[in-house]
Structure formats: structure tokens, C-alpha cells
Write an enzyme that holds these catalytic residues in place. Structure first.
Site, PDB file in Angstrom:
ATOM      1  N   GLU A 173       0.823  -1.217   0.000  1.00  0.00           N
ATOM      2  CA  GLU A 173       0.000   0.000   0.000  1.00  0.00           C
ATOM      3  C   GLU A 173       0.855   1.264   0.000  1.00  0.00           C
ATOM      4  OE1 GLU A 173      -2.897  -0.225   3.149  1.00  0.00           O
ATOM      5  OE2 GLU A 173      -3.921  -1.895   2.189  1.00  0.00           O
ATOM      6  N   LYS A 301     -15.972  -2.458   2.752  1.00  0.00           N
ATOM      7  CA  LYS A 301     -15.283  -2.835   1.508  1.00  0.00           C
ATOM      8  C   LYS A 301     -16.312  -3.556   0.651  1.00  0.00           C
ATOM      9  CE  LYS A 301     -10.731  -3.749   3.638  1.00  0.00           C
ATOM     10  NZ  LYS A 301     -10.003  -4.816   4.375  1.00  0.00           N
TER      11      LYS A 301
HETATM   12  C1  2PG Z   1      -7.158  -4.136   5.421  1.00  0.00           C
HETATM   13  C2  2PG Z   1      -6.903  -4.079   3.938  1.00  0.00           C
HETATM   14  C3  2PG Z   1      -6.661  -2.701   3.378  1.00  0.00           C
HETATM   15  P1  2PG Z   1      -6.337  -6.120   2.445  1.00  0.00           P
HETATM   16  O1  2PG Z   1      -6.819  -5.114   6.092  1.00  0.00           O
HETATM   17  O2  2PG Z   1      -7.787  -3.237   5.974  1.00  0.00           O
HETATM   18  O3  2PG Z   1      -5.711  -1.974   4.032  1.00  0.00           O
HETATM   19  O4  2PG Z   1      -5.945  -4.991   3.534  1.00  0.00           O
HETATM   20  O5  2PG Z   1      -6.865  -5.417   1.265  1.00  0.00           O
HETATM   21  O6  2PG Z   1      -5.033  -6.842   2.178  1.00  0.00           O
HETATM   22  O7  2PG Z   1      -7.356  -6.993   3.090  1.00  0.00           O
HETATM   23 MG    MG Z   2      -8.039  -4.259   7.898  1.00  0.00          MG
END
Ligand code: 2PG
Ligand code: MG
Length: 375
Positions: A173, A301
């Protein structure tokens, strides 16, 4: 708005993995990101693989006149056929077509509030393969009047970290990797934000995403880069509460593993206690978290649940019950701007979308532009 043409293709995300892009009516382009530290309760990103989804969509014809947000529901059935990521990419593209890319004002003409950008400045965990902090993300929480000031503060503090730490590597990231113990990083950040305030007058708090499921095995938490080594559940709860107090953390995401609703309830709610893998943008899991008083904030998400309709229900339910929402990028990101628009349209308090890298910066830029339009 009729879909006259729908095409899909394979693109690369920021981690150089295959991702899916969808183009509607030859003009409206959308794509879906992918996680590395994925929660076990997320829907499958792809039921088979990206090529299966692309082939399926290139033969798919949808005879429907899309007029409003709720019409996207007719696309929800795709989730079980091709997976959460392609379904989200299709819904994003159709929503962009319906709104002619003015998504936030189409969804909410009265939208006025910009989210606070949580800036991932130092990281480790599942977001790198090299030796790093156990804590996946150290997140800046800037204080200022406008979104663009807040985004600038994050960038300035980030650059200061780069200069002072001389870090050479970055996580997926774009956060700096410091090969130091977790506590030493807390001390370093505490001093740095103090210095920053002395010089600029701007206050910056910070928080963390522990992504604790990533180092939880058979009832214990295994640390590699900490004073602690192996911790029981009780000790992990105490450690997180001690860190909150000692370093004045303003935000703690996934401080415990993804099944421990009652453990989350014991974390200090004077700060934002946020569920990501715990809830996975899932309404039933959110209801349980509210009932057990596990969290006071949650990550949103859309591809965790694979439907924009479901995502909206979760956001509304969270707000109705006083849970603050944090819309979030994934570690494998694309150039899609949608989460910036959803943050504004749906009145979310925070956006977590990184500080560095074109896939992260495009969302920040989109929000700076939206701010110009509405404020
Ligand atoms: C999280 C995410 C984004 P990932 O854990 O919050 O930062 O990570 O997309 O790898 O799940
Ligand atoms: Mg997270």
C-alpha cells in the site's frame, strides 16, 4: 439507461495480480481491487478465476433499463456465478453509466460532508514479504478544516517519515517498512507528530490496523517484531488496551482475531474500535457486533460482500446504530475512483485509501475535486 454494450477484460492491479475491468456502453470503466489479508467471511473474489469471469461477462446480455441505485439488484445474482469482484466491477460500471460518472451527486444531491483520510504511513504484516512490523498499518489521523488540507498533512508527515527513517522499502500500500519493534515505531511516530505540530501547528493523531487474524493460530497471537512473543487472548486484549492508553491511539482496527466478538467488547471504546475481518461488510455479522457491543466503527469494503446493494444496507444499518463507517481500499488496488464517491454520497466518516502510489492518490484527488464542487 439501457446497457447496449458490456465488455470485460483482464488488467493488472497495483500488486501486479490479475484483476477485472468492465466497460459499459464503450465509455464507463470500472474495476475491482483484491485483498491480501482477507477475512474468512468475505465472499469469494472469483468463483473460478478472472478469465472465467471475463468470458462469462463478454457473453452476458442484460435487458434492463437502469434508472436508480436500487436497480443494481438485478445484477446481484452474478455473485454466485462469477464471484464478488466481477459483480462489484459490473455494478460500479453500470452506476457510473447511470450517473455519467457523477456518482456522488447522483446518489445524494445534498451530499456536503467529506470523509477524513486515514493515511497508511508505516506498515508490515501480510502487506510485505520482507521483515517488517507485525502491525499491518500505522494510520495517520490528521486534524484540519478541509479534506485537501488533511490529505496534504498526511503527505507531509509521510515524507518526513521517509526522510527521518531512511526506509528503503514499502508495503503493497506504499507505506514505509521500518525494521523496528512495534513499540519503537510507536515512540518514533509519537515524537514525529509532536515535531510536526510544533513546526506547522497541525495536530495529527494516529491509529493502527493490527489485522490480528493474520498472526493468530490455535488460540494464540504470535509476534515476531515485538517485546512480546506469544500471547494468550487475555494478554492480547490487555496489550491492545495498554497501547491505546500509552500511545493515545485514535483508531484500532482488528485488534483481535475475526471470531472474537466478545473480546472486541473488552477493548477500550474511548477510541475508535473498528471491525474489518470481524464484520466483512456483512449485515448479519454487523448485527452480532452491535448486540455484543464489539465495535463503535467498521470498515466498508464492497467486494467483501460482493454487492453494492448489500453494502448500502450495511452502511445504513451501521449509521442507524451509531457505528462510524470507514470505507476502504484493498492492498491490491486499481485506478477505480468509486470508493471516493461512495464515501461522500453515503456520509461516511473516514476513508482509508493510502497516501502514496497512483492507485491510492487517484482516490484522494477525486475527493479534492469533489470538495471543490460542493464546498
Ligand atoms: C485491510 C486491507 C486494506 P487487504 O486489512 O484493511 O488496508 O488490507 O486489502 O489486504 O485486506
Ligand atoms: Mg483491515
Amino acid at each position: 439507461m439501457l446497457i447496449k454494450d458490456l465488455k470485460a477484460r483482464v488488467i493488472k492491479n497495483s500488486r501486479n495480480e490479475n484483476a477485472i475491468e468492465v466497460i459499459v456502453n464503450k465509455k464507463y470503466v470500472a474495476s475491482a481491487p483484491s485483498g491480501a489479508s482477507t477475512g474468512m467471511y468475505e465472499v469469494k473474489a472469483f468463483t473460478k478465476d478472472v478469465r472465467f469471469a471475463v468470458n462469462y461477462l463478454n457473453k452476458y446480455s442484460v435487458h434492463y433499463d437502469f434508472e436508480e441505485f436500487k436497480d443494481l439488484e438485478v445484477l446481484d445474482h452474478l455473485k454466485s456465478i462469477i464471484g464478488g469482484n466481477p459483480t462489484i466491477a459490473v455494478q460500479y460500471a453500470v452506476l457510473k453509466a447511470m450517473s455519467k460518472n457523477k456518482v456522488y451527486s447522483f446518489l445524494n444531491p445534498k451530499a456536503k460532508k467529506l470523509p477524513v483520510p486515514l493515511g497508511n504511513c508505516i506498515g508490515g504484516g501480510a502487506h510485505t514479504k520482507i521483515k517488517a512490523s507485525d502491525i499491518q498499518e500505522f494510520l495517520l489521523i490528521p486534524k484540519a478544516k478541509t479534506f485537501s488540507q488533511r490529505a496534504n498533512i498526511n503527505r507531509n508527515v509521510y515524507e518526513m517519515i521517509g526522510k527521518l527513517s531512511k526506509a528503503k522499502s514499502k508495503t503493497d500500500e506504499g507505506a514505509f517498512i521500518l525494521n523496528q519493534k512495534n513499540e519503537d515505531i510507536f515512540e518514533f511516530l509519537t515524537d514525529l507528530v509532536y515535531e510536526f505540530r510544533e513546526h506547522t501547528g497541525y495536530k495529527v493523531n494516529f491509529g493502527i490496523d493490527l489485522a490480528a487474524s493474520q498472526f493468530f493460530k490455535k488460540g494464540k497471537y504470535y509476534y515476531k517484531n515485538s517485546k512480546q512473543k506469544v500471547l494468550s487472548r487475555e494478554k492480547q486484549i490487555n496489550l491492545v488496551n495498554d497501547w491505546i492508553k500509552e500511545y493515545n491511539l485514535g483508531f484500532v482496527e482488528d485488534g483481535l482475531e475475526e471470531n472474537d466478538f466478545s473480546g472486541f467488547a473488552k477493548l477500550n471504546k474511548k477510541t475508535l474500535i473498528c471491525g474489518d475481518d470481524l464484520i466483512t461488510t456483512n449485515l448479519e455479522r454487523l448485527k452480532k457486533a452491535i448486540k455484543l457491543k464489539s465495535v463503535n466503527s467498521m470498515i466498508i469494503k464492497p467486494n467483501q460482500i460482493g454487492s453494492l446493494i448489500e453494502t448500502k444496507k450495511v452502511v445504513d444499518y451501521a449509521h442507524k446504530h451509531g457505528i462510524k463507517t470507514v470505507i476502504s481500499h484493498r492492498s491490491g488496488e486499481t485506478m477505480d475512483f468509486m470508493i471516493a464517491h461512495l464515501a461522500v454520497a453515503w456520509n461516511m466518516s473516514y476513508i482509508k485509501t493510502g497516501i502514496f502510489g497512483k492507485e491510492r492518490e487517484c482516490k484522494l484527488k477525486e475527493l479534492v475535486n469533489i470538495e471543490r464542487e460542493i464546498c
